[in-house]
Design an enzyme around this catalytic site. Sequence first.
Site, mmCIF file in Angstrom:
data_model
loop_
_atom_site.group_PDB
_atom_site.id
_atom_site.type_symbol
_atom_site.label_atom_id
_atom_site.label_comp_id
_atom_site.label_asym_id
_atom_site.label_seq_id
_atom_site.Cartn_x
_atom_site.Cartn_y
_atom_site.Cartn_z
ATOM 1 N N LYS A 289 0.841 -1.200 0.000
ATOM 2 C CA LYS A 289 0.000 0.000 0.000
ATOM 3 C C LYS A 289 0.876 1.250 0.000
ATOM 4 O O LYS A 289 2.015 1.202 0.480
ATOM 5 C CB LYS A 289 -0.862 0.018 1.276
ATOM 6 N N ARG A 363 -10.076 -11.757 2.065
ATOM 7 C CA ARG A 363 -10.938 -12.814 1.512
ATOM 8 C C ARG A 363 -10.243 -14.169 1.545
ATOM 9 O O ARG A 363 -10.909 -15.205 1.597
ATOM 10 C CB ARG A 363 -11.370 -12.417 0.084
HETATM 11 N N1 BES Z 1 -8.055 -3.906 4.549
HETATM 12 C C1 BES Z 1 -8.259 -3.481 3.210
HETATM 13 C C2 BES Z 1 -9.590 -2.761 3.020
HETATM 14 C C3 BES Z 1 -9.705 -1.440 3.729
HETATM 15 C C4 BES Z 1 -9.331 -0.282 3.098
HETATM 16 C C5 BES Z 1 -10.250 -1.377 4.991
HETATM 17 C C6 BES Z 1 -9.457 0.919 3.743
HETATM 18 C C7 BES Z 1 -10.386 -0.173 5.640
HETATM 19 C C8 BES Z 1 -9.983 0.982 5.011
HETATM 20 C C9 BES Z 1 -8.229 -4.684 2.272
HETATM 21 O O1 BES Z 1 -7.413 -5.724 2.650
HETATM 22 C C10 BES Z 1 -7.734 -4.206 0.957
HETATM 23 O O2 BES Z 1 -6.591 -3.837 0.887
HETATM 24 N N2 BES Z 1 -8.614 -4.220 -0.049
HETATM 25 C C11 BES Z 1 -8.260 -3.803 -1.349
HETATM 26 C C12 BES Z 1 -8.796 -4.827 -2.315
HETATM 27 C C13 BES Z 1 -8.272 -4.653 -3.708
HETATM 28 C C14 BES Z 1 -6.792 -5.002 -3.752
HETATM 29 C C15 BES Z 1 -9.064 -5.545 -4.631
HETATM 30 C C16 BES Z 1 -8.924 -2.447 -1.592
HETATM 31 O O3 BES Z 1 -10.036 -2.237 -1.106
HETATM 32 O O4 BES Z 1 -8.303 -1.603 -2.204
HETATM 33 MN MN MN Z 2 -5.420 -5.517 1.971
#
Ligand code: BES
Ligand code: MN
Length: 512
Positions: A289, A363
């Site tokens: 990230k 997931r």
């Molecule tokens: N933990 C994150 C989702 C999240 C984002 C929770 C912001 C709370 C605040 C999750 O693991 C994630 O990174 N999701 C990605 C999925 C994508 C790679 C398909 C996302 O939402 O960008």
């Molecule tokens: Mn994630």
Amino acid sequence: MPTAQSILSRTPDLAALEAVTTPVESDVVVVGVCAASTVDDGEAGGRGAGTGADLVVVAPGLSGEATGAVAAAASAVAASTTVGATTRIPAVDGVPGASVMLVGLGKDDDERTDETLRRAAGSAARACRGLGTALVALDTDRAEAVALGAGLGSFRPAKVTAKDEEPTTDTLRILVADSVAATAVDRAAVVADCVGLARDFVNTPPNLLFPGSFADRAAELGAGAGLEVEVLDEAALADGGFGGILAVGGGSSRPPRLVRLTHRGGEGRPTVALVGKGVTFDTGGISIKPAAGMEQMTMDMGGAAAVVATVILAARLGLDLTVIATVPMAENMPSATAYRPGDVLTMYGGTTVEVQNTDAEGRLILADAIVRACEDSPSHLIDTATLTGAQMVALGKRTPGVMGTEDFRDRVAELSREAGEGGWPMPLPEELRDGLDSEVADLTNVTPHRWGGMLSAGLFLSEFVADGVEWAHIDVAGPAYNDGGADGYLPKGATGVPVRTMLAVLEDIAAG
Ligand code: BES
Ligand code: MN
Ligand code: ZN
């Protein structure tokens, strides 16, 4: 008080809740103030209402004169009637306290919802922090809403500090109609305590709360509540073939866990499975990230925290049904041992998944846990997770997205709104499912485009839910964590959502 060593072992810092049936002398008296809809001078419906010209004071248990005098004083300082706004004024004659905490209840009408009462009581409780003993006189007939809001609002987030922080010693005395209402206050205290537990877990920084320490504390609290406890460590996960949990947790020096906590109901009672995402920190892994905002990913175990708190709550309330929590815990880190984009995982149960993005990790650990949970043949399964940023794009910070099998999804969403947690039903559109097809495995973990990201995550999970199980998936990416200021009974930081939704669903199922 909470030091680095003690923060994980503290009990939630909340004011004590106590029911009183008469307006006993206290340090501060909390009463409601609302905008007058119609001019109404005198007693309104036995609630003990008095009027200034423009506002009405709702103060059950106080005399008509005292209520009128408070109303005049409130009017003189133009006290805000916005729901949850607080104004502290000196006491007037006939008020059983040294000062009065006015709290806005909105418009003076009979439509006042439980949620309005909870929010107002929550703000008032926060405003009363440090003032000693407060008498809360808002609505003696809706003791549970008032008590729950007050309890939740009195929560104080832990701080890791070298200084001595004294835990809260305040007492909130909830003015109630009778002994039946007093029982509702006791229940509210237990609910607030368990929501506080979920909040404490989420607020614990990620260097202190990691899979091992989270599992240990969940097991300790579970055993203390009389639950059956099972903890699978990394060796047991490898033996069992939990490929999703092992892959996601593999990049961290702090290995993953799978915690199982069971509350047993009576013979022949329904079994409900709860599954919660416990990513104790989400860097994104090799698909890392951006740095900005990454610190918020300490809350990525909000689903797990809520599930642990809910199964403990089911035990403490003695719900007559079986509740089995299956909680995967992992830290998603980039390292030489991390899983990579391109890896093909064999999940628990045998389904293979091509990893295209290591940041879609939630997931993967949930899939293993869902398959394991379905082995217990539950009639219903609820999973909850801070799963997708797309949840916030679709619904904002306060509204959980609820997906799943349609009838149960709708029931969960409706109960969530009644509880004040605001869940909203969302579809699992068939046309998005193609995007999860893989050339090299049974599934990929992300679609090739970002449209409907919350829904495609739900579709991925649906592949792992056994046939015939009524299923709801609650995405709380936004709602689990309040990055704005405290509001109503929601503190800054962890909110404890969706503990109260899951409790409502368990009680609804238990009631048949
Ligand atoms: N933990 C994150 C989702 C999240 C984002 C929770 C912001 C709370 C605040 C999750 O693991 C994630 O990174 N999701 C990605 C999925 C994508 C790679 C398909 C996302 O939402 O960008
Ligand atoms: Mn994630
Ligand atoms: Zn995540």
